[in-house]
Scaffold this motif. Structure first.
Motif, PDB file in Angstrom:
ATOM      1  N   LEU A 149       0.805  -1.219   0.000  1.00  0.00           N
ATOM      2  CA  LEU A 149       0.000   0.000   0.000  1.00  0.00           C
ATOM      3  C   LEU A 149       0.837   1.267   0.000  1.00  0.00           C
ATOM      4  O   LEU A 149       0.327   2.356  -0.258  1.00  0.00           O
ATOM      5  CB  LEU A 149      -0.946   0.004   1.200  1.00  0.00           C
ATOM      6  CG  LEU A 149      -2.001  -1.101   1.229  1.00  0.00           C
ATOM      7  CD1 LEU A 149      -2.872  -0.970   2.466  1.00  0.00           C
ATOM      8  CD2 LEU A 149      -2.854  -1.073  -0.027  1.00  0.00           C
ATOM      9  N   ASP A 150       2.132   1.143   0.291  1.00  0.00           N
ATOM     10  CA  ASP A 150       3.022   2.308   0.280  1.00  0.00           C
ATOM     11  C   ASP A 150       3.530   2.633  -1.124  1.00  0.00           C
ATOM     12  O   ASP A 150       4.115   3.695  -1.340  1.00  0.00           O
ATOM     13  CB  ASP A 150       4.238   2.053   1.187  1.00  0.00           C
ATOM     14  CG  ASP A 150       3.862   1.969   2.655  1.00  0.00           C
ATOM     15  OD1 ASP A 150       2.813   2.524   3.045  1.00  0.00           O
ATOM     16  OD2 ASP A 150       4.623   1.330   3.423  1.00  0.00           O
ATOM     17  N   ARG A 151       3.344   1.714  -2.056  1.00  0.00           N
ATOM     18  CA  ARG A 151       3.901   1.865  -3.401  1.00  0.00           C
ATOM     19  C   ARG A 151       3.119   2.877  -4.244  1.00  0.00           C
ATOM     20  O   ARG A 151       1.992   3.241  -3.918  1.00  0.00           O
ATOM     21  CB  ARG A 151       3.897   0.517  -4.134  1.00  0.00           C
ATOM     22  CG  ARG A 151       4.722  -0.538  -3.472  1.00  0.00           C
ATOM     23  CD  ARG A 151       4.550  -1.897  -4.118  1.00  0.00           C
ATOM     24  NE  ARG A 151       4.968  -1.882  -5.513  1.00  0.00           N
ATOM     25  CZ  ARG A 151       4.929  -2.950  -6.307  1.00  0.00           C
ATOM     26  NH1 ARG A 151       4.484  -4.105  -5.849  1.00  0.00           N
ATOM     27  NH2 ARG A 151       5.331  -2.867  -7.557  1.00  0.00           N
ATOM     28  N   GLY A 152       3.747   3.303  -5.346  1.00  0.00           N
ATOM     29  CA  GLY A 152       3.097   4.222  -6.265  1.00  0.00           C
ATOM     30  C   GLY A 152       3.138   3.695  -7.688  1.00  0.00           C
ATOM     31  O   GLY A 152       4.008   2.891  -8.049  1.00  0.00           O
ATOM     32  N   PHE A 153       2.199   4.177  -8.513  1.00  0.00           N
ATOM     33  CA  PHE A 153       2.042   3.693  -9.879  1.00  0.00           C
ATOM     34  C   PHE A 153       1.734   4.878 -10.791  1.00  0.00           C
ATOM     35  O   PHE A 153       0.914   5.734 -10.458  1.00  0.00           O
ATOM     36  CB  PHE A 153       0.893   2.678  -9.953  1.00  0.00           C
ATOM     37  CG  PHE A 153       1.008   1.564  -8.941  1.00  0.00           C
ATOM     38  CD1 PHE A 153       1.528   0.332  -9.296  1.00  0.00           C
ATOM     39  CD2 PHE A 153       0.601   1.754  -7.614  1.00  0.00           C
ATOM     40  CE1 PHE A 153       1.647  -0.691  -8.365  1.00  0.00           C
ATOM     41  CE2 PHE A 153       0.714   0.744  -6.674  1.00  0.00           C
ATOM     42  CZ  PHE A 153       1.236  -0.486  -7.060  1.00  0.00           C
ATOM     43  N   LEU A 154       2.383   4.905 -11.950  1.00  0.00           N
ATOM     44  CA  LEU A 154       2.186   6.007 -12.892  1.00  0.00           C
ATOM     45  C   LEU A 154       1.884   5.442 -14.272  1.00  0.00           C
ATOM     46  O   LEU A 154       2.652   4.643 -14.821  1.00  0.00           O
ATOM     47  CB  LEU A 154       3.444   6.881 -12.951  1.00  0.00           C
ATOM     48  CG  LEU A 154       3.360   8.117 -13.859  1.00  0.00           C
ATOM     49  CD1 LEU A 154       2.347   9.120 -13.304  1.00  0.00           C
ATOM     50  CD2 LEU A 154       4.731   8.774 -13.987  1.00  0.00           C
ATOM     51  N   PHE A 155       0.743   5.833 -14.842  1.00  0.00           N
ATOM     52  CA  PHE A 155       0.325   5.421 -16.186  1.00  0.00           C
ATOM     53  C   PHE A 155       0.372   6.639 -17.108  1.00  0.00           C
ATOM     54  O   PHE A 155      -0.211   7.672 -16.785  1.00  0.00           O
ATOM     55  CB  PHE A 155      -1.120   4.901 -16.182  1.00  0.00           C
ATOM     56  CG  PHE A 155      -1.332   3.578 -15.486  1.00  0.00           C
ATOM     57  CD1 PHE A 155      -0.381   3.031 -14.637  1.00  0.00           C
ATOM     58  CD2 PHE A 155      -2.512   2.878 -15.681  1.00  0.00           C
ATOM     59  CE1 PHE A 155      -0.596   1.822 -13.995  1.00  0.00           C
ATOM     60  CE2 PHE A 155      -2.750   1.662 -15.047  1.00  0.00           C
ATOM     61  CZ  PHE A 155      -1.786   1.124 -14.202  1.00  0.00           C
ATOM     62  N   ILE A 156       1.029   6.502 -18.236  1.00  0.00           N
ATOM     63  CA  ILE A 156       1.050   7.556 -19.250  1.00  0.00           C
ATOM     64  C   ILE A 156       0.557   6.962 -20.565  1.00  0.00           C
ATOM     65  O   ILE A 156       1.055   5.920 -21.000  1.00  0.00           O
ATOM     66  CB  ILE A 156       2.471   8.130 -19.444  1.00  0.00           C
ATOM     67  CG1 ILE A 156       3.004   8.692 -18.125  1.00  0.00           C
ATOM     68  CG2 ILE A 156       2.469   9.203 -20.529  1.00  0.00           C
ATOM     69  CD1 ILE A 156       4.462   9.108 -18.187  1.00  0.00           C
ATOM     70  N   VAL A 157      -0.414   7.603 -21.168  1.00  0.00           N
ATOM     71  CA  VAL A 157      -0.957   7.129 -22.446  1.00  0.00           C
ATOM     72  C   VAL A 157      -0.869   8.247 -23.471  1.00  0.00           C
ATOM     73  O   VAL A 157      -1.264   9.385 -23.202  1.00  0.00           O
ATOM     74  CB  VAL A 157      -2.421   6.657 -22.291  1.00  0.00           C
ATOM     75  CG1 VAL A 157      -3.027   6.344 -23.658  1.00  0.00           C
ATOM     76  CG2 VAL A 157      -2.483   5.418 -21.392  1.00  0.00           C
ATOM     77  N   ILE A 158      -0.329   7.920 -24.639  1.00  0.00           N
ATOM     78  CA  ILE A 158      -0.153   8.891 -25.722  1.00  0.00           C
ATOM     79  C   ILE A 158      -0.940   8.416 -26.937  1.00  0.00           C
ATOM     80  O   ILE A 158      -0.827   7.262 -27.366  1.00  0.00           O
ATOM     81  CB  ILE A 158       1.335   9.033 -26.101  1.00  0.00           C
ATOM     82  CG1 ILE A 158       2.162   9.448 -24.881  1.00  0.00           C
ATOM     83  CG2 ILE A 158       1.499  10.045 -27.237  1.00  0.00           C
ATOM     84  CD1 ILE A 158       3.661   9.339 -25.097  1.00  0.00           C
ATOM     85  N   ASN A 159      -1.717   9.315 -27.492  1.00  0.00           N
ATOM     86  CA  ASN A 159      -2.476   9.022 -28.708  1.00  0.00           C
ATOM     87  C   ASN A 159      -1.606   9.395 -29.917  1.00  0.00           C
ATOM     88  O   ASN A 159      -1.293  10.575 -30.114  1.00  0.00           O
ATOM     89  CB  ASN A 159      -3.767   9.843 -28.719  1.00  0.00           C
ATOM     90  CG  ASN A 159      -4.680   9.480 -29.874  1.00  0.00           C
ATOM     91  OD1 ASN A 159      -4.273   8.835 -30.821  1.00  0.00           O
ATOM     92  ND2 ASN A 159      -5.929   9.915 -29.783  1.00  0.00           N
ATOM     93  N   PRO A 160      -1.188   8.429 -30.737  1.00  0.00           N
ATOM     94  CA  PRO A 160      -0.324   8.744 -31.883  1.00  0.00           C
ATOM     95  C   PRO A 160      -0.921   9.775 -32.832  1.00  0.00           C
ATOM     96  O   PRO A 160      -0.196  10.457 -33.558  1.00  0.00           O
ATOM     97  CB  PRO A 160      -0.157   7.384 -32.582  1.00  0.00           C
ATOM     98  CG  PRO A 160      -0.444   6.366 -31.537  1.00  0.00           C
ATOM     99  CD  PRO A 160      -1.493   6.990 -30.656  1.00  0.00           C
ATOM    100  N   GLN A 161      -2.234   9.892 -32.797  1.00  0.00           N
ATOM    101  CA  GLN A 161      -2.922  10.802 -33.715  1.00  0.00           C
ATOM    102  C   GLN A 161      -2.512  12.262 -33.528  1.00  0.00           C
ATOM    103  O   GLN A 161      -2.702  13.093 -34.418  1.00  0.00           O
ATOM    104  CB  GLN A 161      -4.444  10.690 -33.524  1.00  0.00           C
ATOM    105  CG  GLN A 161      -4.997   9.290 -33.780  1.00  0.00           C
ATOM    106  CD  GLN A 161      -5.473   9.097 -35.210  1.00  0.00           C
ATOM    107  OE1 GLN A 161      -4.945   9.693 -36.141  1.00  0.00           O
ATOM    108  NE2 GLN A 161      -6.477   8.256 -35.397  1.00  0.00           N
ATOM    109  N   ILE A 162      -1.944  12.614 -32.374  1.00  0.00           N
ATOM    110  CA  ILE A 162      -1.607  14.023 -32.139  1.00  0.00           C
ATOM    111  C   ILE A 162      -0.470  14.491 -33.044  1.00  0.00           C
ATOM    112  O   ILE A 162      -0.345  15.682 -33.316  1.00  0.00           O
ATOM    113  CB  ILE A 162      -1.260  14.298 -30.663  1.00  0.00           C
ATOM    114  CG1 ILE A 162      -0.053  13.468 -30.203  1.00  0.00           C
ATOM    115  CG2 ILE A 162      -2.459  14.050 -29.774  1.00  0.00           C
ATOM    116  CD1 ILE A 162       0.386  13.770 -28.772  1.00  0.00           C
ATOM    117  N   PHE A 163       0.369  13.552 -33.487  1.00  0.00           N
ATOM    118  CA  PHE A 163       1.491  13.930 -34.343  1.00  0.00           C
ATOM    119  C   PHE A 163       1.412  13.337 -35.744  1.00  0.00           C
ATOM    120  O   PHE A 163       1.912  13.919 -36.697  1.00  0.00           O
ATOM    121  CB  PHE A 163       2.817  13.490 -33.713  1.00  0.00           C
ATOM    122  CG  PHE A 163       3.166  14.213 -32.444  1.00  0.00           C
ATOM    123  CD1 PHE A 163       2.970  15.584 -32.311  1.00  0.00           C
ATOM    124  CD2 PHE A 163       3.694  13.521 -31.369  1.00  0.00           C
ATOM    125  CE1 PHE A 163       3.293  16.243 -31.149  1.00  0.00           C
ATOM    126  CE2 PHE A 163       4.026  14.178 -30.191  1.00  0.00           C
ATOM    127  CZ  PHE A 163       3.822  15.540 -30.082  1.00  0.00           C
TER     128      PHE A 163
END
Length: 324
Positions: free
Chosen positions: A247-261
């Motif tokens: 419960l002390d841990r952390g999690f980071l999700f990053i999502v990129i939509n290829p359509q932006i470029f």
């Protein structure tokens, strides 16, 4: 021993139902364990399933979004199971990225899932680029040290392409801590070069393991340390020796939509061409084929699905049956 996939899956769902999970949540939870098992990553498959009992608390509150905007959200897991919160978080990130082009989701106070690569794959399966990192209890010594001060701090990275999707799932240690737990359970040695004892000497005895080594010496250590911070203070989680439990841990999700470029079709066509070029490049002596990250896993899943069965250690099967 060999067992039918549907038989062992049904057994695990019965266990989850007994623990209080409804059918939909049970299916969500077991999906990641089965993915680990079918893909060949057995340390993150059914051998880890009995640990679900310790992670389950029938009296906890639903997870909640503490902060949110169009392109980000911070989630308090409220002690809920990682497979449920993780799926919710990735689906939320995909939804946001489809509108804003990029989304970042932080999670704290959540029971851990198994593999960040499982969640980055959810993104690439939906034509998004997924980057998932998390920190963990200190198991890894900093480069040049012998004391465990950092987590195994894994990285998941999924990219949709024109053929087999690229999906990376790796610890930033030489091997994951799950390898130690599995070796101990089966009475085997851990792989050479992955661990040290309390005096800093190399060891293959899982009972003597005091710290793990980073992959790639100082380079792996540098990446490990960066992930410790990105999945720590940034998402309101703990870091280093302050992490005492899941419960002390952390999690980071990053999502990129290829359509932006670039248009999605163009992106998938060009990345597919690159992978084909890599696959058909000249190999070293005694190397028959070059593989793309995730290719082995997909091949294993296909083979197991077609046969309808898997090979599982009898002890692991018995440990699951004891949960009923």
């Amino acid at each position: 021993m060999k067992i039918q996939i549907e038989e062992i899956k049904s057994l695990c769902i019965q266990v989850l139902n007994k623990l209080g999970y409804n059918q939909e949540d049970a299916e969500t939870i077991i999906a990641e364990y089965m993915y680990g098992e079918l893909s060949g990553k057995k340390s993150h498959g059914l051998s880890a399933f009995p640990g679900i009992v310790k992670k389950t608390n029938k009296n906890i509150l639903k997870w909640e979004i503490e902060k949110e905007d169009a392109s980000y959200a911070l989630i308090n897991g409220n002690g809920n199971i990682g497979q449920l919160v993780g799926k919710f978080a990735m689906e939320l990130a995909i939804k946001k990225a489809s509108k804003t082009g990029i989304a970042i989701i932080g999670i704290h106070h959540m029971q851990s899932y198994l593999m960040p690569g499982y969640y980055s794959k959810l993104a690439s399966d939906n034509n998004m680029i997924g980057i998932v990192v998390d920190n963990a209890k200190s198991r890894v010594a900093p480069h040049g040290g012998i004391e465990p001060k950092l987590g195994t701090n894994p990285l998941g990275l999924g990219i949709p392409t024109g053929n087999i999707n690229y999906n990376l799932d790796m610890a930033t240690s030489v091997r994951a801590m799950g390898e130690v737990r599995l070796a101990k359970k089966l009475g085997k040695e851990v792989p050479k070069g992955m661990a040290m004892d309390k005096n800093g000497n190399p060891t293959r005895n899982p009972d003597e393991v005091n710290s793990l080594n980073s992959f790639g010496t100082y380079k792996g250590y540098a990446l490990n340390l960066a992930i410790e911070m990105l999945a720590g203070s940034l998402v309101r989680a703990k870091m280093g020796s302050k992490i005492q439990n899941s419960l002390d841990r952390g999690f980071l999700f990053i999502v990129i939509n290829p359509q932006i470029f670039v248009g999605l079709n163009t992106f998938k066509k060009e990345t597919g061409e690159l992978l084909n070029e890599i696959k058909h490049s000249k190999t070293q002596k005694n190397v028959e084929e070059i593989f793309i990250p995730n290719e082995h896993a997909e091949s294993n899943i296909t083979a197991h699905t077609q046969s309808g069965e898997i090979e599982i250690e009898k002890k692991i099967f018995e440990d699951i049956k004891k949960l009923l």
